[in-house]
Design an enzyme around this catalytic site. Structure first.
Site, PDB file in Angstrom:
ATOM      1  N   LYS A   1      34.445 -31.517   4.693  1.00 41.59           N
ATOM      2  CA  LYS A   1      34.912 -30.502   5.643  1.00 41.59           C
ATOM      3  C   LYS A   1      36.355 -29.968   5.191  1.00 41.59           C
ATOM      4  CE  LYS A   1      34.916 -29.377  10.263  1.00 41.59           C
ATOM      5  NZ  LYS A   1      33.725 -28.302  10.068  1.00 41.59           N
TER       6      LYS A   1
ATOM      7  N   GLU B   1      25.954 -15.914   7.222  1.00 41.77           N
ATOM      8  CA  GLU B   1      26.465 -16.963   7.702  1.00 41.77           C
ATOM      9  C   GLU B   1      25.131 -17.950   7.926  1.00 41.77           C
ATOM     10  OE1 GLU B   1      28.731 -18.669   8.086  1.00 41.77           O
ATOM     11  OE2 GLU B   1      28.499 -20.040   9.986  1.00 41.77           O
TER      12      GLU B   1
ATOM     13  N   HIS C   1      15.590  -2.958  -3.819  1.00 44.87           N
ATOM     14  CA  HIS C   1      16.241  -2.873  -5.245  1.00 44.87           C
ATOM     15  C   HIS C   1      16.065  -4.033  -5.925  1.00 44.87           C
ATOM     16  CE1 HIS C   1      17.885   1.114  -4.256  1.00 44.87           C
ATOM     17  NE2 HIS C   1      18.459   0.517  -3.016  1.00 44.87           N
TER      18      HIS C   1
ATOM     19  N   TRP D   1      34.947 -37.809  -2.175  1.00 41.92           N
ATOM     20  CA  TRP D   1      33.904 -36.825  -2.110  1.00 41.92           C
ATOM     21  C   TRP D   1      34.197 -36.693  -3.667  1.00 41.92           C
ATOM     22  CZ3 TRP D   1      34.548 -31.937  -4.335  1.00 41.92           C
ATOM     23  CH2 TRP D   1      33.379 -30.896  -4.028  1.00 41.92           C
TER      24      TRP D   1
ATOM     25  N   LYS E   1      24.158 -21.538   7.017  1.00 41.50           N
ATOM     26  CA  LYS E   1      24.076 -22.836   7.825  1.00 41.50           C
ATOM     27  C   LYS E   1      22.842 -23.608   7.543  1.00 41.50           C
ATOM     28  CE  LYS E   1      27.060 -23.394   9.329  1.00 41.50           C
ATOM     29  NZ  LYS E   1      28.439 -22.707   9.466  1.00 41.50           N
TER      30      LYS E   1
ATOM     31  N   CYS F   1      38.343 -36.265  -0.816  1.00 39.23           N
ATOM     32  CA  CYS F   1      38.855 -37.248  -0.925  1.00 39.23           C
ATOM     33  C   CYS F   1      39.834 -37.476   0.115  1.00 39.23           C
ATOM     34  CB  CYS F   1      39.343 -37.911  -1.903  1.00 39.23           C
ATOM     35  SG  CYS F   1      38.128 -37.731  -3.145  1.00 39.23           S
TER      36      CYS F   1
ATOM     37  N   ARG G   1      36.348 -35.628   5.485  1.00 37.60           N
ATOM     38  CA  ARG G   1      36.876 -35.138   4.333  1.00 37.60           C
ATOM     39  C   ARG G   1      35.922 -35.379   3.162  1.00 37.60           C
ATOM     40  NH1 ARG G   1      42.535 -33.776   4.244  1.00 37.60           N
ATOM     41  NH2 ARG G   1      42.478 -34.483   2.230  1.00 37.60           N
TER      42      ARG G   1
ATOM     43  N   GLU H   1      23.049 -25.589   4.450  1.00 37.85           N
ATOM     44  CA  GLU H   1      24.004 -26.793   4.343  1.00 37.85           C
ATOM     45  C   GLU H   1      23.486 -27.827   5.263  1.00 37.85           C
ATOM     46  OE1 GLU H   1      27.981 -26.473   5.792  1.00 37.85           O
ATOM     47  OE2 GLU H   1      27.431 -24.788   6.886  1.00 37.85           O
TER      48      GLU H   1
ATOM     49  N   ASN I   1      43.488 -38.163  -4.298  1.00 37.97           N
ATOM     50  CA  ASN I   1      42.859 -36.739  -3.862  1.00 37.97           C
ATOM     51  C   ASN I   1      42.959 -35.743  -4.789  1.00 37.97           C
ATOM     52  OD1 ASN I   1      41.424 -34.708  -2.352  1.00 37.97           O
ATOM     53  ND2 ASN I   1      43.031 -34.535  -1.119  1.00 37.97           N
ATOM     54  N   GLY I   2      42.011 -34.920  -5.369  1.00 33.62           N
ATOM     55  CA  GLY I   2      42.458 -34.042  -6.278  1.00 33.62           C
ATOM     56  C   GLY I   2      41.779 -34.032  -7.639  1.00 33.62           C
TER      57      GLY I   2
HETATM   58  C1  F6R Z   1      30.196 -24.239   6.260  1.00 31.00           C
HETATM   59  C2  F6R Z   1      31.939 -24.462   6.043  1.00 31.00           C
HETATM   60  C3  F6R Z   1      32.712 -24.101   5.018  1.00 31.00           C
HETATM   61  C4  F6R Z   1      34.037 -23.621   5.124  1.00 31.00           C
HETATM   62  C5  F6R Z   1      34.888 -23.479   3.873  1.00 31.00           C
HETATM   63  C6  F6R Z   1      36.168 -23.075   4.047  1.00 31.00           C
HETATM   64  O1  F6R Z   1      29.873 -24.655   7.493  1.00 31.00           O
HETATM   65  O2  F6R Z   1      32.675 -24.932   7.184  1.00 31.00           O
HETATM   66  O3  F6R Z   1      32.106 -23.098   4.345  1.00 31.00           O
HETATM   67  O4  F6R Z   1      34.117 -22.357   6.132  1.00 31.00           O
HETATM   68  O5  F6R Z   1      34.721 -24.600   3.177  1.00 31.00           O
HETATM   69  O6  F6R Z   1      36.836 -24.140   4.713  1.00 31.00           O
HETATM   70  P1  F6R Z   1      38.164 -23.657   5.721  1.00 31.00           P
HETATM   71  O7  F6R Z   1      37.638 -22.617   6.678  1.00 31.00           O
HETATM   72  O8  F6R Z   1      38.638 -24.970   6.275  1.00 31.00           O
HETATM   73  O9  F6R Z   1      38.938 -22.988   4.771  1.00 31.00           O
END
Ligand code: F6R
Length: 615
Positions: free
Chosen positions: A610, A486, A509, A76, A490, A2, A27, A493, A102-103
């Site tokens: 984000k 990774e 395994h 969020w 990707k 949020c 966010r 998400e 937020n929280g």
């Molecule tokens: C995926 C992504 C997330 C962040 C994770 C940690 O594309 O961006 O998995 O890597 O939420 O976020 P930060 O790097 O801001 O601590």
């Protein structure tokens, strides 16, 4: 997560609040809301909407409201589904006290039951609403002053940043912070409150970061701040040089695509900025050259994509600095037994610098007075303020929720740092550091060149072909395994493909049971001939069971290519440790193109945010 934004001052607040919310909308974007005190009647007015901020803007255009103080929110969801009902602000029973938050209020259930017993009526399923009712309950009997707010905040468990606006007290906003970020921009006859300085960048460069477990009474001319215990604390105004450039897509269809193409420059900038620190590097890291020379271990802590960067960097530090590295998921770290180690450098990797789990791990380690360093893309972030030192990547603002350039610049910074530490430990000479810098720039260039080589065929052939699969498996070994992780993250998400990743050697395994003709198997090769041969054997195991292989291979790796249905050959010369970087662009573009074909909202995937400011 949020976003909270507030304004009190000489101007009408709506345009600032909406600009602030828009700048921070990455966010969280499940719903949005705005409340203000109407200047003539001093009545509290509000509008909320489910969905993105644009929905709220549309509503307000039809029925405009504004005032000289106001609060805004984008959500969020944590407690309660995303709906207008659960959108902030939330209110007391008579809608004269409003709150944006937020929280998470961890003891909201217990507080809610108690407040309902007292006769309060709740309208939402959120944890937030207890805050406005608690204010109502206390202010029915007590004065609106710091003692009362101190009593209220001591009843709230969890982590929270909130702004409270009260109809009865039109000269004041209350800002409260426990762990979640919150700051006040100090203007001339006006105050801007926000989760992040970006919200008011360009309006003032003076900022007060509320310390942890503090609250403030903010009026248009000043701030009075208190600890949760009710002791007045100094209001330390800092200067910030954060600017906000109205970022557009630069002609690309999505921010994600733009950011994939920005990687080459972002890596070059990151390397240049690290190099430019010269002898000041250790100071900025909060360590001495002697401490670096005597390091015995490096510990990397992060979440999500940043954790994948840490997993890759483990191979950098171990092979370049010749010291053991441990990598921790910050979200798990606090549940483990911690063994404080004096000669260990603890590096907290976080693009946003606000990830709650990372900050909690940092706080735990800071209790032991150890060497803590933040590696982040945001110099004004909480992790920078709380770690002993920091390294900044130069990715520039990353708007797409899925990280691309923040990740690759983390890799570049960590590769560079590994060499710099090795130099201090006298394991390499200066020429080797210069060579590492050149290698990074070349790998970044190859990342883009290899992407370009395959872009058309991905668009015309591969994306349509693989977009129809809802499941996928990603395999790698050694340094290509975190790259496989990774890639799986990707595609989950951005393209909503159910993906799993395994070290290729683990397939037999158990996971081999999943291989059939319905699951594409993405295999990430390795430049090292011995590791490559093992990967080839694993690819044979997959092929023998009818699996379709999509291989990310290196030049000359014919056997793997022959086993694969689709092949991306990463060409060019780079040190084996930088193979991941050279491969990254093609992988990211492939995922992007598949997501586009599947009709996904690429820059703002569902359920995500984000900046992850809750644990
Ligand atoms: C995926 C992504 C997330 C962040 C994770 C940690 O594309 O961006 O998995 O890597 O939420 O976020 P930060 O790097 O801001 O601590």
């Amino acid at each position: 997560m949020c976003t909270v934004v507030g304004y009190i001052g000489k101007s009408l607040c709506r345009s600032y609040i909406f600009e602030g919310l828009a700048r921070l909308e990455y966010r969280g974007y499940d719903s949005a809301g705005f409340a203000c005190l109407e200047p003539d009647s001093q009545k509290l007015l509000y509008t909320k909407a489910s969905g993105q901020l644009s929905q709220l803007v549309e509503r307000l255009e039809k029925n405009p409201i504004d005032g000289f103080l106001g609060i805004g929110h984008t959500r969020w969801s944590t407690h309660g589904n995303f709906s207008e009902r659960n959108a902030h602000p939330h209110f007391d029973c008579v809608k004269s006290i409003s709150v944006v938050h937020n929280g998470i209020i961890e003891n909201h259930d217990e507080l809610k039951k108690q407040l309902i017993k007292e006769g309060h009526t709740f309208e939402s399923d959120t944890d937030t609403e207890v805050i406005s009712h608690l204010f109502e309950s206390f202010l029915a009997e007590k004065k609106f002053n710091y003692q009362t707010v101190s009593e209220i905040v001591q009843m709230l468990d969890g982590m929270y940043a909130c702004i409270i606006m009260l109809q009865k007290f039109p000269d004041t906003l209350v800002a409260i912070r426990k762990k979640s970020p919150l700051c006040v921009g100090v203007g001339d006859g006006e105050m801007f409150i926000a989760s992040d300085v970006i919200a008011f960048a360009g309006k003032t460069d003076k900022v007060f970061f509320l310390p942890d477990e503090s609250f403030a009474f903010v009026d248009k001319h000043g701030i009075k701040a208190y600890s949760f215990a009710g002791t007045e604390i100094p209001v330390k105004i800092e200067k910030t040089n954060v600017s906000f450039d109205n970022i557009d897509k630069g002609g690309h269809e999505h921010f994600m695509l733009k950011e994939i193409y920005e990687q080459k420059n972002a890596i070059a900038k990151t390397v240049a900025s690290l190099r430019s620190l010269g002898a000041g590097l250790w100071d900025q890291l909060g360590v001495t050259a002697e401490q670096v020379a005597h390091l015995k271990e490096i510990s990397l802590l992060a979440c999500g994509t940043s954790w994948h960067a840490a997993r890759i960097a483990q191979f950098f530090f171990e092979s370049i600095c010749n010291i053991p590295v441990s990598v921790h998921l910050a979200s798990e770290f606090r549940h483990q037994v911690f063994f404080p180690a004096k000669h260990t450098l603890y590096i907290f990797i976080s693009q946003s610098g606000e990830t709650a789990d990372v900050l909690e791990a940092l706080r735990l380690i800071n209790e032991h007075d150890l060497l803590t360093v933040a590696l982040t893309n945001v110099a004004t972030s909480t992790v920078v303020r709380e770690a002993k030192g920091f390294v900044q990547t130069q990715a520039g603002p990353e708007v797409a929720v899925a990280s691309t350039k923040a990740f690759s610049t983390q890799l570049a910074a960590l590769y560079w740092l590994a060499h710099r530490i090795a130099l201090e430990k006298k394991l390499i000479d200066k020429a080797a550091l210069v060579q590492a810098e050149e290698d990074l720039l070349r790998a970044a260039e190859l990342m883009e060149k290899n992407l370009e080589k395959y872009r058309d065929v991905i668009d015309t052939q591969y994306a349509p072909q693989y977009a129809s699969y809802d499941n996928a498996m990603f395999l790698g070994r050694h340094i290509s395994y975190p790259l496989a992780m990774e890639s799986a993250l990707k595609i989950k998400e951005v393209a909503y493909v159910f993906a799993v990743s395994y070290p290729a050697g683990e397939l037999k395994h158990g996971s081999l049971a999943l291989v059939d003709t319905t699951v594409p198997i993405y295999v990430f090769s390795h430049p090292d001939p011995m590791i490559y041969q093992k990967i080839v054997s694993n690819a044979h195991e997959v092929k023998a069971r009818g699996g379709h292989i999509i291989a990310f291979a290196y030049e000359g790796q014919h056997e793997l290519c022959e086993l694969a249905e689709t092949v991306f050959v990463i060409s060019g010369a780079f040190p084996p440790l930088l193979g991941t970087l050279a491969t990254l662009g093609v992988m990211q573009y492939f995922v992007y193109a598949v997501a586009k074909k599947r009709g996904c909202p690429i820059d703002k995937p569902r359920n995500l945010a984000k900046s992850v400011t809750v644990e």
